[in-house]
Each structure stands twice: as C-alpha cells, then as structure tokens.
Design an enzyme around this catalytic site. Structure first.
Site, PDB file in Angstrom:
ATOM      1  N   ASN A   1      58.272  87.701 -31.194  1.00  0.00           N
ATOM      2  CA  ASN A   1      58.572  86.747 -32.261  1.00  0.00           C
ATOM      3  C   ASN A   1      59.515  87.432 -33.226  1.00  0.00           C
ATOM      4  O   ASN A   1      59.298  88.585 -33.597  1.00  0.00           O
ATOM      5  CB  ASN A   1      57.292  86.329 -32.992  1.00  0.00           C
ATOM      6  CG  ASN A   1      57.541  85.277 -34.060  1.00  0.00           C
ATOM      7  OD1 ASN A   1      58.616  84.698 -34.124  1.00  0.00           O
ATOM      8  ND2 ASN A   1      56.540  85.036 -34.898  1.00  0.00           N
ATOM      9  N   GLY A   2      60.579  86.737 -33.645  1.00  0.00           N
ATOM     10  CA  GLY A   2      61.517  87.317 -34.600  1.00  0.00           C
ATOM     11  C   GLY A   2      62.910  87.427 -34.020  1.00  0.00           C
ATOM     12  O   GLY A   2      63.247  86.839 -32.985  1.00  0.00           O
TER      13      GLY A   2
ATOM     14  N   GLU B   1      60.717  65.425 -52.514  1.00  0.00           N
ATOM     15  CA  GLU B   1      59.758  65.620 -51.432  1.00  0.00           C
ATOM     16  C   GLU B   1      59.633  64.365 -50.570  1.00  0.00           C
ATOM     17  O   GLU B   1      59.527  64.451 -49.336  1.00  0.00           O
ATOM     18  CB  GLU B   1      58.400  66.016 -52.000  1.00  0.00           C
ATOM     19  CG  GLU B   1      57.261  66.068 -51.002  1.00  0.00           C
ATOM     20  CD  GLU B   1      57.441  67.084 -49.901  1.00  0.00           C
ATOM     21  OE1 GLU B   1      56.639  67.076 -48.956  1.00  0.00           O
ATOM     22  OE2 GLU B   1      58.397  67.900 -49.953  1.00  0.00           O
TER      23      GLU B   1
ATOM     24  N   CYS C   1      57.502  81.638 -33.325  1.00  0.00           N
ATOM     25  CA  CYS C   1      56.869  81.573 -32.008  1.00  0.00           C
ATOM     26  C   CYS C   1      55.360  81.717 -32.116  1.00  0.00           C
ATOM     27  O   CYS C   1      54.836  82.290 -33.065  1.00  0.00           O
ATOM     28  CB  CYS C   1      57.427  82.675 -31.116  1.00  0.00           C
ATOM     29  SG  CYS C   1      59.233  82.700 -31.036  1.00  0.00           S
TER      30      CYS C   1
ATOM     31  N   LYS D   1      60.301  64.389 -46.546  1.00  0.00           N
ATOM     32  CA  LYS D   1      59.338  63.943 -45.543  1.00  0.00           C
ATOM     33  C   LYS D   1      59.971  62.930 -44.588  1.00  0.00           C
ATOM     34  O   LYS D   1      59.749  62.975 -43.378  1.00  0.00           O
ATOM     35  CB  LYS D   1      58.118  63.303 -46.217  1.00  0.00           C
ATOM     36  CG  LYS D   1      57.107  64.281 -46.725  1.00  0.00           C
ATOM     37  CD  LYS D   1      56.451  65.052 -45.593  1.00  0.00           C
ATOM     38  CE  LYS D   1      55.995  66.421 -46.047  1.00  0.00           C
ATOM     39  NZ  LYS D   1      57.064  67.396 -46.214  1.00  0.00           N
TER      40      LYS D   1
ATOM     41  N   ARG E   1      53.479  75.371 -34.522  1.00  0.00           N
ATOM     42  CA  ARG E   1      54.515  76.262 -35.037  1.00  0.00           C
ATOM     43  C   ARG E   1      55.906  75.826 -34.590  1.00  0.00           C
ATOM     44  O   ARG E   1      56.910  76.304 -35.127  1.00  0.00           O
ATOM     45  CB  ARG E   1      54.237  77.700 -34.591  1.00  0.00           C
ATOM     46  CG  ARG E   1      52.928  78.249 -35.127  1.00  0.00           C
ATOM     47  CD  ARG E   1      52.638  79.630 -34.603  1.00  0.00           C
ATOM     48  NE  ARG E   1      53.458  80.645 -35.230  1.00  0.00           N
ATOM     49  CZ  ARG E   1      53.150  81.282 -36.350  1.00  0.00           C
ATOM     50  NH1 ARG E   1      52.044  80.971 -36.997  1.00  0.00           N
ATOM     51  NH2 ARG E   1      53.933  82.210 -36.853  1.00  0.00           N
TER      52      ARG E   1
ATOM     53  N   TRP F   1      60.575  79.516 -29.737  1.00  0.00           N
ATOM     54  CA  TRP F   1      61.533  78.658 -30.451  1.00  0.00           C
ATOM     55  C   TRP F   1      62.887  79.332 -30.301  1.00  0.00           C
ATOM     56  O   TRP F   1      63.093  80.443 -30.774  1.00  0.00           O
ATOM     57  CB  TRP F   1      61.126  78.528 -31.912  1.00  0.00           C
ATOM     58  CG  TRP F   1      61.803  77.429 -32.670  1.00  0.00           C
ATOM     59  CD1 TRP F   1      61.425  76.122 -32.746  1.00  0.00           C
ATOM     60  CD2 TRP F   1      62.953  77.538 -33.514  1.00  0.00           C
ATOM     61  NE1 TRP F   1      62.267  75.423 -33.574  1.00  0.00           N
ATOM     62  CE2 TRP F   1      63.220  76.270 -34.050  1.00  0.00           C
ATOM     63  CE3 TRP F   1      63.799  78.597 -33.846  1.00  0.00           C
ATOM     64  CZ2 TRP F   1      64.288  76.024 -34.908  1.00  0.00           C
ATOM     65  CZ3 TRP F   1      64.864  78.362 -34.702  1.00  0.00           C
ATOM     66  CH2 TRP F   1      65.096  77.080 -35.224  1.00  0.00           C
TER      67      TRP F   1
ATOM     68  N   GLU G   1      62.423  64.698 -42.256  1.00  0.00           N
ATOM     69  CA  GLU G   1      61.765  65.589 -41.302  1.00  0.00           C
ATOM     70  C   GLU G   1      61.228  64.856 -40.084  1.00  0.00           C
ATOM     71  O   GLU G   1      61.376  65.340 -38.951  1.00  0.00           O
ATOM     72  CB  GLU G   1      60.589  66.309 -41.983  1.00  0.00           C
ATOM     73  CG  GLU G   1      60.992  67.447 -42.893  1.00  0.00           C
ATOM     74  CD  GLU G   1      59.779  68.109 -43.518  1.00  0.00           C
ATOM     75  OE1 GLU G   1      59.707  69.344 -43.470  1.00  0.00           O
ATOM     76  OE2 GLU G   1      58.898  67.395 -44.046  1.00  0.00           O
TER      77      GLU G   1
ATOM     78  N   HIS H   1      75.927  59.074 -62.746  1.00  0.00           N
ATOM     79  CA  HIS H   1      76.868  60.179 -62.588  1.00  0.00           C
ATOM     80  C   HIS H   1      77.286  60.378 -61.136  1.00  0.00           C
ATOM     81  O   HIS H   1      77.784  61.445 -60.774  1.00  0.00           O
ATOM     82  CB  HIS H   1      76.250  61.471 -63.138  1.00  0.00           C
ATOM     83  CG  HIS H   1      75.932  61.399 -64.593  1.00  0.00           C
ATOM     84  ND1 HIS H   1      76.875  61.565 -65.580  1.00  0.00           N
ATOM     85  CD2 HIS H   1      74.765  61.127 -65.230  1.00  0.00           C
ATOM     86  CE1 HIS H   1      76.306  61.431 -66.760  1.00  0.00           C
ATOM     87  NE2 HIS H   1      75.017  61.154 -66.573  1.00  0.00           N
TER      88      HIS H   1
ATOM     89  N   LYS I   1      56.819  75.117 -37.889  1.00  0.00           N
ATOM     90  CA  LYS I   1      55.887  75.142 -39.017  1.00  0.00           C
ATOM     91  C   LYS I   1      56.049  76.396 -39.864  1.00  0.00           C
ATOM     92  O   LYS I   1      56.014  76.344 -41.083  1.00  0.00           O
ATOM     93  CB  LYS I   1      54.458  75.056 -38.479  1.00  0.00           C
ATOM     94  CG  LYS I   1      53.378  74.987 -39.558  1.00  0.00           C
ATOM     95  CD  LYS I   1      53.469  73.702 -40.333  1.00  0.00           C
ATOM     96  CE  LYS I   1      52.358  73.560 -41.343  1.00  0.00           C
ATOM     97  NZ  LYS I   1      52.531  72.369 -42.187  1.00  0.00           N
TER      98      LYS I   1
END
Length: 616
Positions: free
Chosen positions: A102-103, A485, A2, A489, A27, A76, A492, A508, A611
């Site tokens: 937050n949390g 990566e 948050c 990307k 965020r 969030w 995401e 394989h 984020k």
C-alpha cells in the site's frame, strides 16, 4: 487506500483473507489477490482485476491449495492500470516470495533500472514489483525474511506498507510500515495484520499499533516489532471498541443508508462521557489546559468533507474560546510556508487517521514548534499518535466511501472542543456553557426527528430529480460549509455537477448560472438568531426565483417567511445557530443518496474514490 490482510495460525487462511478483504472493500479498489503457503510448503497465488467476487469466482473455478499462512490485498491503481498483471501480490525469488504493498514508492524508477541492469525481468508496470524483486534479491543473500526487509526498506522513498511471505519460512508474515497504515490483531494461537482493524475484528478485538518506520514479524505464537535499524520496539496495545456486526449492512440496502440512520448514535456516543455537571470536560485532555491557555491562534487542517466540518468548528471555537481560527486544506498547508510557532495550536481532522496530506501537515506543524491536536474516528491510527493530544469521535466503523455519520461526529467533536476550550480559557460563562451543553445533548433526538419526518419527503424529491444535470447549494454563516458539503455528497455518489456557494457571493458571479428550472438548495438561517441574516437569505431566494430557479429550502420549524418563495420546504427542528449544521446536513445526505439510487448507482463505492487516502 489499498486493503491489506495477513494471517498466520491453525485455520485455513483463504477464508480469513477473503473475509478480511471483504470488510476492507470500503477503502476503494480495482483488483484483488491472495498468496498462501499451503500445507505442502509451496507458495500459491491468485489475483484478478475487478471486484473481489472476480477473485472468488476464479478460486471456485480452479482451487488454490490452502494453508495456514497467507496475505491478501485489494489494489487501487497508481502505477499501471487495473489489470491482472498489475494486481497484487507480486512474486520474486523464483516465485517463492509474494509481496503486497500500500502506498507509492517514489524512487521506484531508479531502483527498477538498477534491477534491470542485473537481468531482472518485470511482469507488471507497478512500483510494488520493484520492492518484491529487491526483497527477493536480499533474501537470496541472507536467507532471512526480516533481514531482507531491513536491507530494502531503508532504500525506499515515499509511503509504503509492505507484507511478504516466503515458502522457505512457512508460519511467518513480515511487514514494514512508513507513512501508511498497518495494525496487528492478537489472537489465541494465531495473529493478524491489516491496514484497518476491520480486517480482523471478526476474530479478535485485541490490537497493537505499529509506529512509523517499524518492521513486524508475526507467527502463530509471537509478534516481534523492531525499528528499521533493528532495535526492539514495544507497540502500543488497544482494544477495538466495536465488533464485526457494526461493519455489516444488517438488512439495510446500503452501508450509506445504515450509516445515515446511525447518526443519532454517532453524535450521542461522541458526547458520552464528556459532560460533567453541565460543562464539557474531555477526559483525553486532562492535564492539557496549557494547550489552550497559551495559544493565540488555532489552525484547523483537513481534506474534503473533514474540511467542511472544520469550517463549522471555526465558528464555534472563535465564539466560545475567543481565539482566531483559520481553516487550511492539508494539501496546501505545508507548501506555502505558513507562519506558525509555539503559540499556535494545529487541529487536524481525519476519519481514518491515515489521510496522508493531513498526516504530513501535522508533521510539518510539529517540526515548526506548533502544538497539535487530532480529531479522529480510528483507534491506533497514525495521526493521533503523531499529535500531542487527540479527541476521538465514536461514530463506529464507516464503510461507505462518502462520509455521513463521521461528518456529524466530527462537528460534534469540534463543538465539544470549543466548549472545553471556552471553559479552560474562561471566555465562556458557566451559564452560557450550560445552555450550549443542553443544546448539544438534544442533538441526537433532533437528528432522529429529521430522519423520521423528512426522509420520505426528500427521497421522493430526489426521485423526481433523477435526470437533473446540475444542482446548486447556497448558505450563509454556518450554512455555508453545509452547502459545500451538500454539493460534495452529490458529486461523490451521483456524478452530476454540483456547487456550493456562500449566499452573499450570489451577485458576485454565481447568479449567472441561474436559468429556468435550475434546482437550488438554500439553507436558511433562523430568524431567531439573526433577523438581518435571515432577511438577506430570503432576498437571495427572491433573486434566484425571479430568474426561474427551482428553490428547495431547508429551514427551521415555524419559519413562514420562506413559504411564498420556495418550491419545496424541508424542515429541521429548532436549534441554536452553531448546532443547526448537524441537523441541516442530514436532508442533503439523504438527497444525494436517494438521487444516486434513483440513477442506479452504487452509493457505497463511487467510481474513482477511496475511503482512506493514504498517498499525497
């Protein structure tokens, strides 16, 4: 995850709160709200589900009386969906107290049941409203917001940053922190709180870091910090190294586009001041030579994109420092009872320095007697303060949720760390070190070359593939983590299926996925470094091409051997093997961004993602 802002001072607080929340939108969030004590001494609150603009529109339709004390929040969703009722702030003590959080409060159910037996009625599904009700109850008993906080925080289990205001104490914001980010901004006749310095950097670059299990009270003229037991604490001061304009788009179509363009600077700034007489000397590690000389093993722990940077770092550290390196996902590390001790160096990587899984891995490592070093992009963050040493990247603020410039800066920091450790451990000759440093210092110009020469080509390619439903990525050696990566990307920000594989694994299992038209990116290692490895990857290309795949190759300039087997070739400048990943990832970042843009998606704030992941 948050966004949190607190303000006390002479100016109208609503503009400061809303601007701070706007700077924290990166965020990730699904609702927003503010609470303000107005000039008449009354508490007003407004909150709305949806983007920050929904809150702005609500305030424009029906103004909230303004004042000089306030708190703001972007949420969030965890406990309860993204609704107006579940948005923060939450009210208590006959609506005279407002609290944001937050949390996750892990024991909220038991605390809620306790309060319900006392007749408390809840208006939301959140764990946060439980904290508000507890603080409100204690305020009625003590008449002191700081004392009310102190009585409540020791009963809460989990991770939390709490901020509260009470209309009976205008000019005061009280906050508490456990396992969740919070920093203080020091102004002239005004003070700020934020979950990130971005919340207040427009107004001040002077900041104080708040430690674990601490309570802070800010007024316009004073900042007081104590631990949960009430003992005075002297917080650590620091200067924010970037200004507010660094966190603005500045004419770019998205923050992600801006941040990809800033990669040459991010790498150059991370290197700057760390090369002396042709060798890497990291000033932050002065006096820490025993950190490297006495170890027999390194574990790098991270999550997501940072874990792929860690995989590249493994190759560099093993080659230059001649010490075995393991890469561990932070959320798995401490749950499997790993074998670590005094001769183990645990290196953590986190852009925000607040990634909860990584933070808990660092704490676990320290409890087991291991030495710890963090690589971080954020000053005043928790993970660096919990570590024995820190190497900061200097990528500047990264606003887009999908990491780009922070990733290349993390790899750069790991390359620096490998060269520093190799020098200290005397496993890297001066000549080899100097050659590596020359390669390192050439990276910013080479990234600029990729951006100049290939961006239009890759963007056009992505436009042609806007309807693609699946993309595969293959790589070997340091190309393998870049394949991972590249796939991440694309997942995401474009929401399509993408997978990265070690090219040697093709036969394989993954080759079963190849069908006519299947797009496959292949990262081809330089034939100058290993003719054998290059030949094997070319063989992989032939295998998938024979089954109808559409092959997009990323290869160095002058590699003609790939031409007969590739549908598209993206060129990167010549570089030694360990430095290629910084160049090879750039076209993959551009591709993901361009494909998502072609699909009409928000590349900066992809769905369901945040984020800074500050809960486990």
């Amino acid at each position: 995850m948050c966004g949190i802002v607190g303000y006390v001072g002479p100016r109208p607080s609503q503009d400061i709160l809303l601007a701070g929340l706007a700077r924290l939108e990166y965020r990730g969030y699904d609702s927003a709200g503010i609470a303000v004590i107005d000039e008449a001494g009354s508490l007003g609150m407004r909150k709305k589900a949806g983007k920050l603009q929904m809150l702005r529109d609500s305030l424009a339709d029906a103004a909230l009386a303004d004042g000089s004390t306030g708190i703001g929040h972007t949420r969030w969703a965890t406990h309860g969906g993204p609704t107006d009722a579940n948005a923060h702030p939450h009210l208590a003590d006959d609506d005279k107290l407002a609290l944001i959080h937050n949390g996750i409060i892990e024991n909220f159910a038991a605390l809620r049941a306790e309060l319900e037996t006392e007749g408390v009625t809840f208006r939301s599904e959140t764990d946060t409203e439980v904290a508000a009700a507890l603080v409100g109850r204690e305020y009625r008993r003590t008449g002191d917001l700081q004392e009310a906080f102190r009585a409540v925080v020791n009963r809460l289990e989990g991770a939390f940053t709490l901020l509260a205001v009470h209309q009976d104490e205008p000019g005061l914001v009280v906050a508490a922190r456990r396992n969740s980010p919070l920093v203080i901004g020091l102004g002239d006749g005004e003070n700020f709180l934020g979950s990130d310095v971005a919340a207040f950097v427009e107004h001040t670059r002077r900041a104080l870091a708040i430690g674990q299990d601490e309570i802070v009270a800010i007024t316009p003229s004073e900042v007081t910090v104590t631990d949960f037991a009430g003992n005075a604490v002297t917080p650590e001061p620091f200067e924010v190294s970037w200004d507010a304009t660094s966190a603005e788009k500045g004419g770019w179509p998205s923050f992600m586009a801006k941040e990809v363009a800033e990669e040459p600077d991010a790498v150059a700034n991370t290197i700057r001041g760390r090369v002396r007489d042709g060798a890497v000397v990291i000033p932050e590690l002065d006096g820490s030579d025993d950190l490297f000389r006495g170890i027999d093993r390194i574990i790098i722990t991270a999550c997501g994109t940072a874990s792929y940077a860690a995989m590249v770092g493994k190759y560099a550290l093993e080659q230059w420092a001649r010490v075995p390196v393991d890469v561990e996902l932070a959320h798995e590390f401490r749950y499997r009872d790993p074998v670590i001790g005094a001769n183990t160096l645990v290196v953590s990587i986190s852009q925000s320095g607040e990634t909860m899984d990584t933070l808990m891995a660092v704490k676990y490592a320290r409890e087991r007697g291991a030495r710890t070093l963090s690589i971080c992009n954020t000053q005043g963050a928790t993970i660096p303060r919990e570590s024995d040493a820190v190497v900061y990247t200097h990528a500047g603020p990264e606003v887009a949720v999908a990491s780009t410039k922070a990733f290349v800066a993390q790899i750069t920091a790991l390359l620096l760390l490998g060269l520093h450790a190799g020098r200290v451990r005397e496993t890297l000759s001066a000549a080899d070190g100097a050659a590596a440093v020359a390669e390192l210092e050439a990276l910013p110009a080479k990234i600029s070359e990729v951006l100049t020469e290939e961006q239009a080509h890759v963007t056009q390619l992505a436009g042609w593939m806007a309807d693609t439903r699946s993309v595969l990525f293959l790589g070997r050696h340091v190309g393998y983590p870049i394949a991972l990566e590249g796939a991440l990307k694309l997942k995401e920000i474009s929401y399509i299926h993408a997978e990265g594989f070690a090219a040697g694994e093709l036969k394989h299992g993954p080759i079963a996925l190849i069908e006519p038209g299947q797009p496959v990116f292949v990262l081809v290692p330089s034939p100058r470094h290993s003719a054998l490895l290059h030949a094997k990857v070319v063989s992989n290309i032939q295998e998938i091409r024979a089954r109808g795949a559409r092959v997009i190759v990323i290869a160095e300039e002058g590699d003609a051997a790939v031409l007969p087997f590739a549908d598209e070739v993206i060129r990167i400048p010549l570089a030694e093997a360990l430095f290629e990943p910084v160049l090879a990832v750039v076209p993959l970042q551009i591709f993901a961004m361009a494909l998502a843009t072609a699909k009409g998606l928000d590349v900066d704030q992809p769905r369901n993602l945040a984020k800074s992941v500050t809960v486990e």
